[in-house]
Design a protein around this motif. Structure first.
Motif, PDB file in Angstrom:
ATOM      1  N   GLN A 369       0.817  -1.200   0.000  1.00 42.31           N
ATOM      2  CA  GLN A 369       0.000   0.000   0.000  1.00 42.31           C
ATOM      3  C   GLN A 369       0.857   1.258   0.000  1.00 42.31           C
ATOM      4  O   GLN A 369       0.382   2.350  -0.260  1.00 42.31           O
ATOM      5  CB  GLN A 369      -0.916   0.006   1.228  1.00 42.31           C
ATOM      6  N   VAL A 370       2.146   1.086   0.310  1.00 44.45           N
ATOM      7  CA  VAL A 370       3.086   2.197   0.326  1.00 44.45           C
ATOM      8  C   VAL A 370       4.029   2.051  -0.860  1.00 44.45           C
ATOM      9  O   VAL A 370       4.466   0.952  -1.181  1.00 44.45           O
ATOM     10  CB  VAL A 370       3.891   2.210   1.644  1.00 44.45           C
ATOM     11  N   LYS A 371       4.325   3.167  -1.512  1.00 45.96           N
ATOM     12  CA  LYS A 371       5.290   3.158  -2.613  1.00 45.96           C
ATOM     13  C   LYS A 371       6.585   3.828  -2.157  1.00 45.96           C
ATOM     14  O   LYS A 371       6.558   4.803  -1.405  1.00 45.96           O
ATOM     15  CB  LYS A 371       4.717   3.889  -3.830  1.00 45.96           C
ATOM     16  N   LEU A 372       7.703   3.287  -2.647  1.00 51.73           N
ATOM     17  CA  LEU A 372       9.012   3.804  -2.285  1.00 51.73           C
ATOM     18  C   LEU A 372       9.779   4.197  -3.539  1.00 51.73           C
ATOM     19  O   LEU A 372       9.604   3.594  -4.597  1.00 51.73           O
ATOM     20  CB  LEU A 372       9.824   2.741  -1.518  1.00 51.73           C
ATOM     21  N   ARG A 373      10.638   5.199  -3.392  1.00 50.41           N
ATOM     22  CA  ARG A 373      11.555   5.560  -4.466  1.00 50.41           C
ATOM     23  C   ARG A 373      12.835   6.111  -3.857  1.00 50.41           C
ATOM     24  O   ARG A 373      12.843   6.619  -2.732  1.00 50.41           O
ATOM     25  CB  ARG A 373      10.950   6.579  -5.423  1.00 50.41           C
ATOM     26  N   PHE A 384      12.291   7.686  -0.272  1.00 54.01           N
ATOM     27  CA  PHE A 384      11.070   8.395   0.062  1.00 54.01           C
ATOM     28  C   PHE A 384       9.895   7.423   0.023  1.00 54.01           C
ATOM     29  O   PHE A 384       9.855   6.495  -0.793  1.00 54.01           O
ATOM     30  CB  PHE A 384      10.815   9.540  -0.920  1.00 54.01           C
ATOM     31  N   ALA A 385       8.922   7.657   0.893  1.00 56.96           N
ATOM     32  CA  ALA A 385       7.655   6.927   0.872  1.00 56.96           C
ATOM     33  C   ALA A 385       6.555   7.890   0.479  1.00 56.96           C
ATOM     34  O   ALA A 385       6.611   9.089   0.814  1.00 56.96           O
ATOM     35  CB  ALA A 385       7.367   6.309   2.239  1.00 56.96           C
ATOM     36  N   ASP A 386       5.548   7.408  -0.233  1.00 55.58           N
ATOM     37  CA  ASP A 386       4.496   8.305  -0.688  1.00 55.58           C
ATOM     38  C   ASP A 386       3.452   8.581   0.389  1.00 55.58           C
ATOM     39  O   ASP A 386       2.512   9.339   0.165  1.00 55.58           O
ATOM     40  CB  ASP A 386       3.818   7.753  -1.949  1.00 55.58           C
TER      41      ASP A 386
END
Length: 995
Positions: A369-373, A384-386
């Motif tokens: 459910q969380v996106k990382l970049r 970073f997490a969205d």
């Protein structure tokens, strides 16, 4: 009345519970005892008065408990590690006696590892004043460049599309578009060495580069055992010690942790050098000479890690688990980062954090459910997490993120330095004079360098077989060569594979071939719209719930948000391993009910998806067999891998005994629900395991049973469930007999002697004038060395000492001295550790004090032995120690019943005799109880025996016994230091009144 004689009693069945004494129907009860204290049984039947405990030295800290762990590198080089509140103190045991050192005749000696005074100091060893005092060298600078070679290519212009298309149709070419070199100068990128609040920070941004800092310090002649202490906050860093006389005397890699390294003496000026070749920040917090005195290495608790196993409470230290392999001891403790105790030489040690870079990772691969970049693909950057996700406990956690397509940036600064291979596949064709390709590659070049960079291609193999793109066609090859002579490049290139490569898998990389680089740096950004892969990083600082600083461990493929990622299994947030063990060339860790096995033959790799590993890949499996989540408390390699939890013990099997464990062949099978204590590390005994039951009132044996074709647990307290009311630690001694020393909370030792083939199981008790708190055993020639930590109360207060069992053969002269004795004292005040205590004393074979009316106890005053108000002259053969007593009480003597049992019938021992060996005439007393005892006869064979007579063998006729009729007749034996004897057996005649 019925009379039975003679009846022979030996002593290899040991103590049984009082509630078991009525089991006179069992044959083994005839050899048992109600009490066998400080009498050590032998496998073949005799019992000896326990050897005295030899005082070695006080432990590191009197005010807190310590724990001892053996570190056996070889039979000639072993150590005892004392875990205390201050850290780890090291004791070294060596065979033989060196001339001029520690006089005495012991085969083995234990001495604390010491540090000498360096008489020197580092300039700015904590880097608080920048790089003052340190010299620096970085790779890639023009002044260090090799002489230029003949250029094999030149900067070029692309030309128009028709030329390129003709080349393509002729099978020669690749499409390239873009401008030439920029006219503006670009500053080259070099490795850096800076000092900030964190210490020395080394950062090698260009691949293939390196950075070094060093300082030369003269250490005066004649100084030995000089040590340096190094705190590496973020490793690994290369550390060297150079001298003018030759090559480096120390050249090693130091990982995150504390390091204590001893310098070879008298080699002149020492140059201390740190080097890094990694494309990320490496931080050394400090370097300093260690103060003179015993080595105490602190637990590592820096860089966001916490491996302080003591944590101010000994109860935490009791849950430490360890497993040694060669010169490394792996350590796990609940709620603490796993560590490694590294032996770098017989006197140099490190405590580092176990930090694999490729796992283990959480098993789930579902979309999060969380996106990382990330904002970098290599080096140091940020993740970073969205949405809010990160917590403080994520510090030092691993993350693995999968990204679609390639958009990677690498900086190159050495020969043989390349970008990571880029996998290209798909089709390429021409239709209506238009080129359609799924194999387009976009590459951006920027830098300032002197040398030649190349576009290289390999067919099907990312690790080898590379050739210059376009080879062997020279015209095309030149278009894939970028030569600069101390000039800038700022260029974009778009290229595609040959049409003949349709659906083939090619690997592209860019960089400097061997011998084609001289100085400067080249930054390459490579882009490909298909493919993709995983990158890995470690959190170095949690900035907020949506942002963290990172170090990249495996380059990421691009910097876009992704919901395909995995989090490392170990961190303050997710928890740390609780147990560790090694089997079948794999290092296994356990957390909760999960097992994590390393890649085969690579203890620091947990790559579970390595395509080239096969069955050697890492293992990550659950071993829960009880339906509930059980925390694994120990891992023990036997013929199968055995894991213990508080609820059960299980064996891990493949399909057969001969098949190794793999990720696919890994099946846990419950063997017993007699779970293990979380506070006691088990011990391996040949093909058996000895462990403390979860109740801590029993010892269990876990072994393979051919009858049931599986492992089974056996209760070792079957006939004595009273001897253990708790267990603090256990250790196993193998020579001269197999004995399990179990430390009880009351400060005594329940000792279990066992011999599997002879079917001997025997309990006895060890006690002294003090509280025994811990035990460790080191192998030695002749007899294993048994060490106790003993807390004693003296006139100076509470003191904790490291003490060692004397050898059994030292009692063959009929004299043993007393506990806490000093071997070969030389100083007049050598007995400060017994201040104010009453003692027994020997000088050679002469007894000076034994506590009798004629030779009363001596006392210790100001470290001296005082007898009759006068201080005794100290000599090497003076042995002074605390008195102790050995006692034996037989079971119920239910013998001589003609009809039925003699139990509860009145009976009397009418005659009694004993066979002895190595017995002093004053050693043994005997009687029906400990209040009514007789000494050994003063007249033997009509001859009066000398006061100091010692019998090599004592075999006198049976004599009269002083006891009357009683329903519970017993035989009691007693020895008291400084006298000793080996009791081979007792013979008695008994009369039972059955009226």
């Amino acid at each position: 009345m019925a009379t039975l004689r003679p009846e022979v009693v030996t002593f290899n069945r040991g103590e049984v519970a009082k509630t078991a004494l009525a089991r006179v129907d069992l044959a083994q009860m005839r050899l048992a005892a109600e009490l066998q204290r400080n009498f050590v049984p032998k496998t073949y039947g005799p019992m000896l008065m326990r050897p005295p405990l030899e005082f070695l030295e006080p432990i590191a800290e009197h005010g807190a408990r310590s724990r001892m762990v053996p570190f056996v590198f070889s039979m000639e080089d072993m150590a005892l590690v004392e875990f205390c509140r201050l850290g780890m103190r090291f004791w070294r045991q060596r065979d033989g006696v060196t001339v001029g050192e520690h006089p005495g005749d012991l085969i083995e000696r234990l001495e604390p590892i010491q540090r000498g005074d360096a008489g020197a100091s580092f300039v700015n060893g904590n880097w608080l004043n920048g790089l003052t005092g340190w010299s620096t060298w970085v790779s890639g600078s023009p002044e260090d460049a090799p002489a230029p070679e003949e250029d094999n290519g030149a900067s070029f212009d692309i030309g128009d599309l028709s030329d390129w298309l003709n080349n393509l149709l002729n099978g020669l070419g690749a499409a390239q578009t873009g401008g030439g070199s920029s006219g503006s100068t670009i500053t080259p990128i070099y490795p850096t060495a800076v000092a900030d609040g964190r210490g020395l920070v080394l950062n090698v941004i260009p691949r293939g580069g390196s950075v070094r800092v060093w300082q030369t310090i003269p250490v005066g002649a004649g100084r030995a055992a000089v040590g340096v202490r190094i705190d590496v906050t973020r490793g690994p860093v290369i550390f060297r010690v150079n001298t003018p006389s030759g090559p480096a005397v120390f050249d090693t890699e130091l990982d995150t942790g504390y390091h204590s390294i001893v310098l070879p003496p008298d080699l002149g000026d020492y140059t201390f050098e740190f080097e890094s070749r990694l494309q990320r920040e490496i931080i050394v917090k400090s370097i300093a000479f260690e103060p003179a005195g015993p080595l105490v290495l602190p637990y590592y608790a820096d860089g966001g890690y916490n491996a302080d196993y003591y944590s101010g409470d000994f109860a935490n230290l009791k849950r430490l688990r360890w497993y040694q392999s060669g010169d490394q001891m792996f350590m796990a403790r609940e709620k603490r980062a796993p560590g490694i105790l590294e032996r770098r030489s017989p006197v140099s040690f490190s405590h580092v954090i176990y930090r694999p870079e490729d796992g283990p990772f959480s098993a789930d691969v579902t979309v999060k459910q969380v996106k990382l970049r990330v904002d970098v693909t290599e080096g140091n950057g940020r993740i970073f997490a969205d949405r809010p996700f990160f917590r403080a406990g994520h510090l030092n956690a691993l993350f693995e993120v999968f990204n679609q397509n390639y958009n990677q940036t690498f900086t190159l600064g050495a020969s043989n330095a390349y970008t990571d291979p880029m996998r290209v596949t798909g089709t390429c064709f021409i239709q209506n004079d238009q080129l359609f390709s799924e194999r387009w590659i976009v590459t951006n070049y920027q830098g300032f360098y002197d040398g030649s960079a190349y576009h290289m291609v390999s067919r099907d193999d990312p690790d080898g077989g590379y050739k210059i793109k376009g080879d062997p066609y020279a015209a095309n090859m030149s278009k894939n060569t970028f030569t600069k002579n101390n000039a800038s490049i700022n260029k974009s290139e778009k290229t595609t594979d040959f049409i003949t490569d349709n659906n083939a898998i090619n690997f592209h990389k860019f960089g400097f071939r061997d011998g084609t680089y001289r100085s400067g740096s080249l930054t390459v950004n490579q882009q490909y719209p298909w493919g993709g892969g995983k990158g890995r990083c470690r959190i170095t600082r949690v900035v907020s719930s949506t942002e963290c600083e990172i170090e990249v461990l495996k380059p990421f493929f691009n910097s876009t948000f992704s919901d395909f990622w995995k989090e490392g299994e170990w961190s303050d947030y997710r928890g740390w391993p609780t147990a560790v063990g090694i089997t079948e060339s794999r290092l296994f860790w356990a957390k909760g009910d999960q097992m994590f096995g390393s890649v085969s033959d690579n203890y620091v790799s947990h790559d579970i998806e390595a395509s080239d590993s096969g069955d050697s890949a890492a293992i990550s499996r659950s071993v829960s067999t009880t339906g509930t989540v059980d925390n694994i408390r120990f891992i023990l390699p036997m013929s199968r891998l055995v894991v213990g939890t508080e609820g059960s013990i299980s064996s891990i099997r493949s399909s057969s005994f001969d098949e190794p464990l793999t990720g696919a062949a890994f099946t846990p099978r419950p063997a017993t629900t007699h779970g293990t204590s979380p506070d006691v590390q088990p011990c391996r005994l040949d093909a058996r395991a000895i462990y403390a039951h979860r109740s801590e009132t029993r010892l269990m044996e876990f072994s393979y049973s051919p009858q049931v074709q599986d492992y089974q647990a056996r209760d070792l307290n079957l006939l004595n469930d009273e001897i253990l009311e708790g267990v603090d630690a256990i250790a196993i001694q193998r020579q001269p007999d197999t004995r399990v020393h179990a430390i009880r909370p009351d400060g005594t030792v329940a000792m279990f002697m066992t011999d599997f083939l002879e079917e001997v199981d025997c309990w006895s008790t060890v006690e002294t004038d003090g509280v025994i708190e811990d035990v460790a055993v080191l192998p030695a020639k002749g007899e294993d060395a048994v060490y106790y930590i003993v807390r004693r109360t003296t006139a100076d207060g509470t003191r904790r000492y490291l003490e060692k069992w004397a050898r059994e053969k030292e009692g063959k002269g009929g004299l043993v001295g007393g506990d806490c004795f000093v071997r070969s004292p030389s100083a007049a005040d050598a007995f400060h550790h017994l201040e104010g205590k009453q003692v027994v004393a020997l000088r050679g074979d002469e007894v000076l004090a034994d506590g009798s009316e004629y030779k009363p106890y001596g006392t210790i005053s100001n470290g001296r032995l005082v007898l009759d108000g006068a201080a005794v002259v100290v000599s090497a053969d003076l042995k002074v120690g605390l008195p102790y007593r050995a006692r034996y009480k037989s079971p119920k003597l239910a013998y001589g019943g003609r009809i039925g049992t003699a139990l509860l019938q009145k009976k009397a021992v009418k005659s009694f005799g004993f066979a002895l060996a190595h017995a002093h005439r004053k050693a043994l007393r005997y009687g029906p109880d400990f209040d009514l005892m007789d000494p050994m006869p003063t007249i033997e064979g009509d001859e009066i025996q000398a006061e100091d007579a010692v019998y090599t063998v004592y075999d006198a006729p049976m004599g009269m016994w002083g006891g009357g009729f009683d329903t519970d007749s017993r035989i009691c034996l007693e020895c008291a230091a400084p006298y000793s004897a080996a009791v081979l057996g007792t013979i008695f005649g008994i009369t039972t009144n059955e009226s």
